[in-house]
Scaffold this motif. Structure first.
Motif, short mmCIF file in Angstrom:
data_model
loop_
_atom_site.label_atom_id
_atom_site.label_comp_id
_atom_site.label_asym_id
_atom_site.label_seq_id
_atom_site.Cartn_x
_atom_site.Cartn_y
_atom_site.Cartn_z
N GLU A 187 0.84 -1.19 0.00
CA GLU A 187 0.00 0.00 0.00
C GLU A 187 0.88 1.24 0.00
O GLU A 187 2.07 1.18 0.31
N GLY A 191 -2.50 4.59 2.56
CA GLY A 191 -3.59 3.66 2.31
C GLY A 191 -3.45 2.91 1.00
O GLY A 191 -2.41 2.97 0.34
N PRO A 192 -4.49 2.17 0.61
CA PRO A 192 -4.41 1.31 -0.58
C PRO A 192 -4.24 2.12 -1.87
O PRO A 192 -4.59 3.30 -1.93
N TRP A 193 -3.74 1.46 -2.87
CA TRP A 193 -3.72 2.04 -4.21
C TRP A 193 -5.16 2.07 -4.73
O TRP A 193 -5.89 1.10 -4.60
N ARG A 194 -5.56 3.18 -5.29
CA ARG A 194 -6.91 3.32 -5.83
C ARG A 194 -6.82 3.61 -7.33
O ARG A 194 -6.11 4.52 -7.75
N SER A 210 -14.33 3.26 -8.81
CA SER A 210 -12.93 3.10 -8.44
C SER A 210 -12.77 1.81 -7.64
O SER A 210 -13.71 1.34 -6.98
N GLU A 212 -9.90 -0.50 -5.12
CA GLU A 212 -8.68 -0.49 -4.32
C GLU A 212 -7.89 -1.75 -4.63
O GLU A 212 -8.44 -2.85 -4.69
N ALA A 214 -4.34 -4.07 -3.75
CA ALA A 214 -3.22 -4.40 -2.88
C ALA A 214 -2.83 -5.84 -3.17
O ALA A 214 -3.65 -6.75 -3.06
#
Length: 307
Positions: A187, A191-194, A210, A212, A214
Motif C-alpha cells: 500500500e 492507504g491502498p492504491w486506488r 474506483s 482499491e 493491494a
C-alpha cells in the motif's frame, strides 16, 4: 522524479517510458537515495524485451519470425515468449477456446494489425491444435499454418516484468502499469492504491467507479477504445474465436483481478467473449474477481463476481 511523503522513511518515486505503442508507468515508495537511473534503464529494457519478442507491429520480432517459420520445424523460444505462449494455451484450454492466440489472420482481416486487411487466406486453426511445445528445450513446432497474435496477453506480461524488476530492487510498495493494465503490491503510506474503472464511452474518458488494489493485478477488455467502422457499423477489436468476427454480445467491458497481470489480461478477453452467464460462472470456478459492464440501451448494468 521523487517527492518526500509525510513519512520520513519513505520517498515516492515515479518513472515512465515508451512501450508497445503506449507508455509504461512505475510509481513506488522506497528509501531515499535509490539510483533511479539504473532502475529506469532496467524497466525500459524489460518492456523492450517483451515488445521485441511479441510485437505484431515489428516485422523482425520473434513472434513474427515464428509466424513465418516453416511447418514441422522446431523453433527455439526465448524464455519470456515461451512463458506467454504456455500461459495463452493454458487460458485457452480452461476457457474452452474463448481465449485463442491463433487469431492473427482474422485480426489483420478486420484491420486491427499491420497484416493485410481482407479475408483470411486459410481457415482458422486453434492454437492448441496448431502448436506443439517441447518444454525441455523450450521450443515450438507449427503443425498447421497459423498466425499468432499475443496482443491480448503481452501487455499484461509486460506489467508483470515491471513488477519483477522493482522487486529485484527490494521494492515492496508499488503500482506499475501499461495502458490501463496494472499490478500493485503493498500500500501507499496513506492507504491502498486506488484505480479508476472507466465508463465504457466511445471517444472520451470518464470514471465509472474506483477500485482499491493491494497485492493484485487488474486488466480490462472493452469495446470502446479500439474499433473500426465498416459501412457505418462499428466493430470491436475483440474477436470471437468461434466465428472469427468482431464480438457483438452486448458486453461493453470486463475487468479482471488476478494474481498476475498476465492472467488478468488473458482472462479479461476470455470472459468478454463468453458473456455474462458463462463468463461469470467460469470466473467463479477460477477464483477470479471480475466486473462485467453490459450495454442495455442507453444504460450500463454492472455485474460483479468475487469482489
Amino acid at each position: 522524479m521523487k517527492t518526500f511523503t509525510e513519512s520520513s522513511a519513505l520517498v515516492r518515486y515515479s518513472l515512465s517510458g515508451p512501450t508497445m505503442g503506449s507508455r509504461f508507468s512505475a510509481v513506488f515508495f522506497a528509501a531515499a537515495g535509490l539510483d533511479t537511473r539504473a532502475i529506469q534503464a532496467e524497466l525500459q529494457a524489460a518492456v523492450d524485451r517483451v515488445d521485441g519478442q511479441m510485437s505484431t507491429w515489428q516485422p523482425d520480432s520473434t513472434l513474427m519470425r515464428l509466424n513465418r517459420a516453416p511447418l514441422g520445424e522446431w523453433f527455439d523460444l526465448p524464455d519470456e515468449l515461451y512463458q506467454v505462449l504456455l500461459a495463452g494455451l493454458h487460458v485457452g484450454s480452461l476457457s474452452h477456446g474463448a481465449f485463442d492466440i491463433a487469431l492473427g489472420a482474422q485480426v489483420g482481416a478486420w484491420g486491427f494489425s499491420p497484416a493485410p486487411a481482407g479475408a483470411p487466406e486459410a481457415p482458422r486453426c486453434a492454437a492448441a491444435a496448431a502448436l506443439t511445445l517441447d518444454r525441455e528445450r523450450r521450443a515450438v513446432r507449427k503443425e498447421a499454418e497459423v498466425s499468432l497474435d499475443l496482443n491480448g496477453i503481452a501487455k499484461g506480461f509486460g506489467v508483470d516484468q515491471l513488477a519483477r524488476c522493482l522487486e529485484r530492487h527490494g521494492t515492496q510498495r508499488y503500482l506499475v502499469g501499461i495502458d490501463g493494465e496494472l499490478r500493485a503490491r503493498g500500500e501507499k503510506p496513506d492507504g491502498p492504491w486506488r484505480v479508476a474503472l472507466e465508463k465504457p464511452e466511445y471517444g472520451r474518458r470518464e470514471v465509472f467507479a474506483s477500485l482499491e488494489l493491494a497485492d493484485t493485478a487488474i486488466a480490462t477488455s472493452g469495446d470502446y477504445r479500439h474499433w473500426r467502422e465498416r459501412d457505418g457499423q462499428r466493430y470491436s477489436h475483440t474477436l470471437d474465436p468461434y466465428s472469427g468476427a468482431p464480438l457483438h454480445n452486448g458486453i461493453a467491458s470486463v475487468t479482471v483481478l488476478a494474481g498476475s497481470c498476465l492472467y488478468a489480461d488473458a482472462w479479461a478477453t476470455a470472459l468478454m467473449v463468453l458473456g455474462i452467464e458463462r463468463g461469470a460462472r467460469l470466473a467463479q470456478e477460477q477464483g477470479l474477481g471480475a466486473v462485467f459492464l453490459v450495454r442495455e440501451g442507453e444504460h450500463i448494468r454492472e455485474v460483479t463476481v468475487g469482489l
